[in-house]
Design an enzyme around this catalytic site. Structure first.
Site, PDB file in Angstrom:
ATOM      1  N   ASP A   1      49.835  36.481  36.548  1.00  0.00           N
ATOM      2  CA  ASP A   1      49.603  37.049  35.455  1.00  0.00           C
ATOM      3  C   ASP A   1      50.732  38.321  35.131  1.00  0.00           C
ATOM      4  O   ASP A   1      50.233  39.363  34.529  1.00  0.00           O
ATOM      5  CB  ASP A   1      48.050  37.612  35.080  1.00  0.00           C
ATOM      6  CG  ASP A   1      47.824  37.951  33.429  1.00  0.00           C
ATOM      7  OD1 ASP A   1      48.631  37.501  32.576  1.00  0.00           O
ATOM      8  OD2 ASP A   1      46.791  38.482  33.341  1.00  0.00           O
TER       9      ASP A   1
ATOM     10  N   LYS B   1      53.151  38.517  32.749  1.00  0.00           N
ATOM     11  CA  LYS B   1      53.186  38.634  31.429  1.00  0.00           C
ATOM     12  C   LYS B   1      54.995  39.279  31.207  1.00  0.00           C
ATOM     13  O   LYS B   1      55.135  40.270  30.850  1.00  0.00           O
ATOM     14  CB  LYS B   1      52.305  40.038  30.802  1.00  0.00           C
ATOM     15  CG  LYS B   1      50.970  39.502  30.724  1.00  0.00           C
ATOM     16  CD  LYS B   1      50.130  40.210  29.877  1.00  0.00           C
ATOM     17  CE  LYS B   1      48.701  40.008  29.881  1.00  0.00           C
ATOM     18  NZ  LYS B   1      48.256  40.359  31.334  1.00  0.00           N
TER      19      LYS B   1
ATOM     20  N   ASP C   1      60.921  40.380  29.062  1.00  0.00           N
ATOM     21  CA  ASP C   1      62.332  40.907  28.971  1.00  0.00           C
ATOM     22  C   ASP C   1      63.315  39.817  28.561  1.00  0.00           C
ATOM     23  O   ASP C   1      63.080  38.690  28.418  1.00  0.00           O
ATOM     24  CB  ASP C   1      62.935  41.492  30.417  1.00  0.00           C
ATOM     25  CG  ASP C   1      63.490  42.827  29.990  1.00  0.00           C
ATOM     26  OD1 ASP C   1      64.671  42.538  29.300  1.00  0.00           O
ATOM     27  OD2 ASP C   1      63.170  43.774  30.811  1.00  0.00           O
TER      28      ASP C   1
HETATM   29  P1  5BU Z   1      38.073  41.572  32.984  1.00  0.00           P
HETATM   30  O1  5BU Z   1      37.967  42.368  33.950  1.00  0.00           O
HETATM   31  O2  5BU Z   1      37.358  40.428  32.834  1.00  0.00           O
HETATM   32  O3  5BU Z   1      38.319  42.324  31.671  1.00  0.00           O
HETATM   33  O4  5BU Z   1      39.588  41.071  33.222  1.00  0.00           O
HETATM   34  C1  5BU Z   1      40.539  40.389  32.377  1.00  0.00           C
HETATM   35  C2  5BU Z   1      41.912  40.123  32.841  1.00  0.00           C
HETATM   36  O5  5BU Z   1      42.663  39.319  31.981  1.00  0.00           O
HETATM   37  C3  5BU Z   1      42.700  41.127  33.186  1.00  0.00           C
HETATM   38  O6  5BU Z   1      43.450  40.915  34.405  1.00  0.00           O
HETATM   39  C4  5BU Z   1      43.597  41.482  32.065  1.00  0.00           C
HETATM   40  O7  5BU Z   1      44.903  41.767  32.600  1.00  0.00           O
HETATM   41  C5  5BU Z   1      43.846  39.904  31.388  1.00  0.00           C
HETATM   42  N1  5BU Z   1      44.154  39.785  29.959  1.00  0.00           N
HETATM   43  C6  5BU Z   1      43.029  40.262  29.150  1.00  0.00           C
HETATM   44  O8  5BU Z   1      42.138  40.711  29.513  1.00  0.00           O
HETATM   45  N2  5BU Z   1      43.452  39.951  27.931  1.00  0.00           N
HETATM   46  C7  5BU Z   1      44.474  39.486  27.446  1.00  0.00           C
HETATM   47  O9  5BU Z   1      44.580  39.258  26.099  1.00  0.00           O
HETATM   48  C8  5BU Z   1      45.411  39.024  28.279  1.00  0.00           C
HETATM   49  C9  5BU Z   1      45.015  39.133  29.664  1.00  0.00           C
HETATM   50 BR1  5BU Z   1      47.049  38.282  27.804  1.00  0.00          BR
END
Ligand code: 5BU
Length: 452
Positions: free
Chosen positions: A295, A297, A300
């Protein structure tokens, strides 16, 4: 209060129903025309109407009340004044000003809101309004309607699980007007014929299955993740946001059997080492048949991303099956992701995100047209040609106090038609991560099957 019939006849005097030949917005010719707005210009009638509507309802269920704009707004206001249930206001024009609030007023996430509508026909406008309210974290379980035109809308909403309370139906109204000789038998006959031929049948478009998606998503990584989902009966991706290799591998070992992919933020590891971290992780991915999703993201210009992808200590290009990338730098910036699948960030789950509707539309165009992209991360529906990944999933919480906003797997499948749910803390912070992964896997699969 007078009887319901007497009350209706008072309302009728205000000219709310006309009989004759009317061409509706849809082009269909109707023998009657309904417009309940005049009711709001008569304070006594409006007050009585509010009380008639309130009398039908389990009032203890509601924390808030909201009228569908515009005709039902004064009705909702009157009901609020009579019941002391707080009013919130739904904007109609929010769509054109993407970042503006959709709901105005004082409310908290998790509150249950009674929705008020003047007339229900096919239910289409309610079905548009309800998700907009629910997107703010407010629940809608009940809708109260002044007049049901009996053209299928009530049944459609009820099939979707909403309780619909209606004060009058058009048949009931015709009967009262016939009794008072405002209508002839002929006219009543014509109205009944019209109603019999113009009922919207419950013919909801269903989401497409993983098998159908296999036929339209041809990227090799899309094929692989869909095949894995079907084989493992899972649409769960665990977000392994842990900070040591030992924790990462232990988590992968526990959740591996239940997931289609393990999502990493490889740069949060304190002890990353290509041999110690990636080799055993790849072995676990093979052993339990899941993909590795980094992930990262990327955000750049193409040249920099190319280096971030292939060089540095993480060498993502050597082990990740799929990566996330922003599309903010434009179409060409995605050319460098040749040997992986790209999941484009279209919308984010955090409070106050700038990914409004205009941004999502433009980002989706890039995602759809770029051959390296096979999916999108979003909190809204996206086109079927892309696989949808939805983070912000948690069965227990609604927020984390740091801006994250959570929904349930059920919401992600029924409202967004998602393909994959991403769960982090809901699983790796659970006392028993394996059991938690299994619960999310089952909840996700059931929600998927129910949405079919
Ligand atoms: P959580 O612990 O279930 O809240 O983790 C969610 C993961 O998904 C976390 O690694 C974020 O970086 C990722 N994420 C997110 O929560 N929301 C988004 O919109 C995006 C990625 Br894009």
């Amino acid at each position: 209060m007078e009887s319901k019939k007497e009350f209706f006849l008072e309302c009728y005097k205000l000219g709310i129903i006309k009989f004759g030949r009317f061409t509706l917005k849809s082009g269909i010719e109707s023998p009657f025309y309904v417009d309940l707005r005049p009711l709001s210009s008569d304070p006594k009638i409006l007050k009585h109407l509010a009380n008639y509507l309130l009398d039908m309802l389990p009032l203890d269920n509601f924390d808030l009340i909201c009228g569908v704009p515009y005709a039902a707004m004064p009705m909702a206001t009157a009901m609020s004044l009579e019941s002391y249930i707080p009013l919130i206001i739904k904007r109609k024009e929010a769509k054109t000003y993407g970042t503006k609030k959709v709901i105005e007023g004082i409310y908290k996430k998790g509150q249950n809101c009674l929705l008020v509508e003047d007339v229900i026909t096919s239910g289409a406008s309610l079905l548009e309004t309800i998700p907009e309210i629910e997107n703010e974290g407010i629940t809608v379980s009940d809708v109260v309607v002044v007049l049901d035109r009996q053209q299928g809308g009530k049944e459609i909403l009820e099939k979707k699980g909403f309780r619909v309370h209606t004060l009058f139906t058009i048949s009931e109204v015709c009967k009262m007007l016939r009794e008072e000789e405002h209508l002839t038998d002929d006219e009543v006959g014509r109205i009944n014929d019209f109603l019999a031929g113009n009922t919207v049948k419950f013919n909801e478009e269903k989401r497409i299955s993983y098998e159908q998606k296999l036929k339209i998503c041809d990227h090799s990584v899309a094929q692989k993740i869909l095949e894995t989902a079907i084989e493992k009966k899972s649409n769960l991706i665990v977000s392994a946001d842990v900070t040591s290799t030992a924790e990462l591998l232990a988590l992968a070992e526990k959740v591996g059997p239940h997931i289609v992919a393990l999502k990493t933020h490889i740069d949060i590891l304190l002890d990353f080492d290509a041999d110690e971290t990636i080799l055993p992780l790849k072995d676990l991915a093979t052993k339990y048949n899941f993909l590795l999703m980094e992930d990262r993201k990327f955000a750049d210009i193409g040249n920099t991303q190319e280096m971030q992808f292939a060089y540095g200590i993480f060498k993502i290009s050597q082990w990740a099956d799929l990566v996330t990338a922003q599309v903010i730098a434009g179409y060409d910036s995605l050319d460098c992701f040749r040997n992986v699948g790209v999941v484009a960030i279209l919308g984010m789950s955090s409070k106050g995100t700038l990914t409004n509707e205009d941004y999502r539309d433009e980002a989706t165009k890039i995602a759809l047209s770029h051959p390296n992209v096979f999916g999108g991360v979003c909190q809204n529906k996206i086109p079927n040609e892309l696989l949808l990944f939805t983070p912000g999933i948690n069965l227990a919480d609604s927020a984390d106090g740091k801006g994250q906003q959570y929904n349930t797997p059920e919401h992600a499948f029924s409202q967004l038609e998602t393909d994959f749910i991403i769960v982090g803390r809901g699983i790796y912070k659970a006392d028993d991560a394996e059991q938690a992964a299994l619960s999310y896997k089952i909840a996700g699969w059931q929600a998927y099957e129910q949405s079919l």
